[in-house]
Design an enzyme around this catalytic site. Structure first.
Site, PDB file in Angstrom:
ATOM      1  N   SER A 202       0.826  -1.188   0.000  1.00 59.37           N
ATOM      2  CA  SER A 202       0.000   0.000   0.000  1.00 59.37           C
ATOM      3  C   SER A 202       0.871   1.254   0.000  1.00 59.37           C
ATOM      4  CB  SER A 202      -0.972  -0.049   1.179  1.00 59.37           C
ATOM      5  OG  SER A 202      -2.109   0.725   0.924  1.00 59.37           O
ATOM      6  N   ASP A 308      -9.086  -5.284  -5.618  1.00 56.02           N
ATOM      7  CA  ASP A 308      -8.682  -4.256  -4.660  1.00 56.02           C
ATOM      8  C   ASP A 308      -9.491  -2.989  -4.936  1.00 56.02           C
ATOM      9  OD1 ASP A 308      -7.405  -2.418  -3.017  1.00 56.02           O
ATOM     10  OD2 ASP A 308      -5.408  -3.208  -3.436  1.00 56.02           O
ATOM     11  N   HIS A 339      -7.542  -5.848  -0.955  1.00 57.45           N
ATOM     12  CA  HIS A 339      -6.311  -5.188  -0.513  1.00 57.45           C
ATOM     13  C   HIS A 339      -5.611  -6.075   0.518  1.00 57.45           C
ATOM     14  CE1 HIS A 339      -3.998  -1.496  -0.545  1.00 57.45           C
ATOM     15  NE2 HIS A 339      -4.039  -1.399   0.772  1.00 57.45           N
TER      16      HIS A 339
END
Length: 655
Positions: A202, A308, A339
């Site tokens: 991320s 995601d 995610h």
């Protein structure tokens, strides 16, 4: 050295065994010496319990908080003690993050912990436990404005990237570090050869992308997991807002308490230069790493969940394509998850692959990973296939065209241009899940177009585009385009809280532990659900951005506008017996915010099309739809899918 021939073998004396082999090589034939002197896998021969744990503060040469002194970022280091004692240097694995104190890393939200001397005790995740005994140093960098660092968080901007780049420079002897945050005592990284690999999920992976895009010398590889490539695309999609807040909210979320007190000017810049109009300002240009892909020297091993809905697939496709254009060595994993870190959806294979990747890239071991297929793709939960290249050779874009059917808003999808119009009214209370469930029913909120039942499998691989010509009834309008696989399947439940995984109570161990830092983590398993349809890819736009993707204007009601929606990258097989659908609608609930008005839009079918990357191109589509059976809509039956996706977090975090 050419990027296209970057996979050469660099042979350090990484272990005592390797040193012995090198000595013996003087008595062997060249071929035998090379075979014995080049290990294929690093081994856990060093003590983790006795590893050196230290902290330094690297000067970024920026004064982001305006206090009159350049900012220093905190760098926590765990490295094996023995190599330095033996006069040998080690490579570095680095994770630069804003989350080490505020929010945590990984599925168990681990934080850094420290002893009385300020040395790290628990370093989140397994990287240090696993790789330090194998002859690597692990470095955890607190981004500027977070945890023990000076400066301010500027959400992917110059300060964020320089926080980590300065550390790579220090590891290679080009920057200054201090033994304390405010003191004058300097320290050098004499224990490393400077060869650095960056990893992270991320925001952390985003920093890896950004640092690679500077072309910094010494960064040999990056492993970005679910990472952002252009921060504008995290907040907007061609003007359509994806969240109800901007980067100022995110900066405040991760700033350390003292940073919040001194970073008002940075916060104000993040507000003033990131207008909620969705216009692409210079602030966003600074945070676009795709434009600098030509500078990337490092190899890239990218991992992303195809469902995601936080860091969406619009970040992967342009970055991947730009890297390919510039000859960067690449590898990719695409999962069915949302995610989620690969440690939590494919743990054993991930640790093994990452180990071999770093051994090859940082230690120079000839382990063959460079000759393996480029792509691993999760086709069904825990069922993976490979592709020699990605997208595979033979993939080309087919232009698919919608046509009217026997009911309003229920049409067909084929290769032939059609005439006519379809009309729908934006309903912000409905989502892609609702539209797909009613694909064969005439509803006022969407226009849906489907193939007949396919007679052959059809593989989509890459990024699609949908061009829409629409006439609105109001001065503002948002559009969504969705590709859907219509047919029964069991998939990872990406809309559930775990985004495709369930966390168990038992633990497995990956590396060595100390009293304060366990290498054992909770196991996970696939969380699945049975569905009648699967959303394959989606994209959004503000119709007011028709002339300029980065600047919107008010629309004239009754006038036709043409705009192209960029859909997220994917790799999906629509099997024989299923159908492929294209849906065009307004606001996609919880994935984009609605416009200020509720328009009705009329779609000109003759000027609307989907450019879809298919293995085999248009010919494959023609073969798959040849003799396709016609579906008779059943108004009483709705197709089951995942539940409406939860409101997506406004935080690109991994915890």
């Amino acid at each position: 050295m050419s990027k296209r021939t970057r996979f050469t073998i660099w042979r350090p004396l990484a272990t005592a065994a390797a040193a012995t082999a090198a000595l013996l090589a003087t008595f062997l034939t060249p071929a035998t010496a090379q075979a014995q002197a080049t290990p294929r896998e690093s081994q856990p021969v060093y003590s983790y319990e006795n590893a050196v744990r230290e902290a330094v503060w690297v000067d970024t040469r920026l004064d982001g908080d305006g206090d009159g002194r350049t900012d220093r970022v905190a760098v926590d280091i765990v490295r094996p003690r023995e190599p330095a004692q033996q006069g040998r240097k080690v490579p570095v694995i680095m994770d630069a993050s804003p989350y080490y104190s505020c929010c945590g890393r990984g599925n168990e939200s681990q934080l850094k912990t420290y002893d009385a001397n300020g040395h790290v005790v628990q370093m989140p995740l397994f990287y240090d436990n696993y790789f330090v005994p194998r002859g690597y140093a692990f470095v955890g960098v607190d981004l500027a404005g977070t945890n023990r660092s000076d400066g301010c968080v500027d959400v992917g901007g110059r300060s964020d990237i320089q926080s980590a780049k300065a550390v790579v420079d220090w590891l290679n002897g080009r920057a200054t570090a201090y033994t304390t945050r405010t003191g004058t005592g300097k320290t050098r990284a004499t224990w490393t050869n400077g060869r650095t690999g960056m990893i992270g999920k991320s925001w952390d992976g985003t920093i890896a992308n950004g640092v690679a895009a500077t072309g910094v010398e010494g960064l040999k590889t990056i492993v970005p997991i679910s990472a952002i490539s252009d921060w504008y695309d995290y907040y907007f999609s061609k003007g359509a807002p994806l969240y109800d807040s901007g980067p100022d909210w995110l900066s405040d979320y991760v700033d350390s308490p003292d940073a919040r007190a001194r970073c008002a000017a940075v916060q104000r810049k993040l507000v003033d230069q990131a207008p909620r109009t969705g216009d692409r300002t210079p602030l966003w240009t600074e945070r676009d790493y795709v434009k600098d892909a030509r500078k990337v020297r490092a190899s890239v091993f990218a991992i992303h969940g195809m469902q995601d809905l936080n860091v969406r697939l619009q970040h992967l496709g342009p970055w991947w394509d730009a890297l390919a254009k510039n000859g960067v060595e690449r590898k990719i994993w695409l999962s069915q998850t949302g995610h989620v870190d690969p440690f939590d959806f494919r743990r054993a294979a991930w640790v093994d692959t990452l180990h071999r990747w770093f051994d090859h890239e940082l230690l120079g071991y000839a382990n063959g990973i460079d000759r393996e297929p480029m792509a691993d793709i999760e086709r069904h939960p825990d069922q993976w296939v490979t592709s020699k290249s990605w997208p595979p050779r033979g993939t080309s874009a087919a232009t698919l065209r919608p046509a009217k059917g026997t009911q309003p808003g229920v049409g067909t999808l084929g290769l032939t241009r059609a005439k006519g119009n379809e009309t729908f009214t934006d309903n912000p209370a409905l989502s892609e899940t609702d539209w797909a469930a009613q694909i064969d029913t005439s509803t006022p909120d969407k226009a849906g177009f489907t193939t007949g039942t396919l007679t052959r499998d059809l593989r989509l691989s890459g990024s699609s585009k949908v061009q829409v010509t629409a006439t609105p009834t109001t001065s503002t309008a948002h559009l969504s385009a969705v590709l859907v696989d219509l047919g029964p399947d069991t998939i990872r439940d990406y809309a559930a809280s775990g985004e495709g995984i369930s966390t168990l109570t038992d633990r497995t161990c990956w590396g060595l532990s100390t009293t304060g830092d366990s290498a054992c983590f909770k196991q996970t398993q696939a969380k699945t659900t049975a569905v009648d349809h699967t959303v394959v890819s989606r994209g959004w736009a503000d119709l007011g951005n028709y002339a300029d993707p980065g600047k919107g204007v008010p629309l004239t009601p009754g006038r036709a506008y043409t705009i192209t929606l960029d859909l997220g990258a994917t790799d999906h097989v629509v099997p024989a017996g299923h159908r492929l659908a294209l849906i065009v609608a307004g606001t996609d609930k919880d994935l984009i915010d609605p416009p200020s008005t509720r328009p009705t839009l009329t779609i000109d079918l003759s000027r609307t099309s989907a450019l879809v990357p298919l293995v085999g191109g248009a010919a494959a589509f023609a073969h798959a739809t040849k003799g396709a059976g016609t579906v008779v809509p059943d108004k009483a039956t709705a197709l089951d899918g995942v539940r409406v996706p939860s409101t997506v977090h406004r935080v690109p975090e991994g915890g």
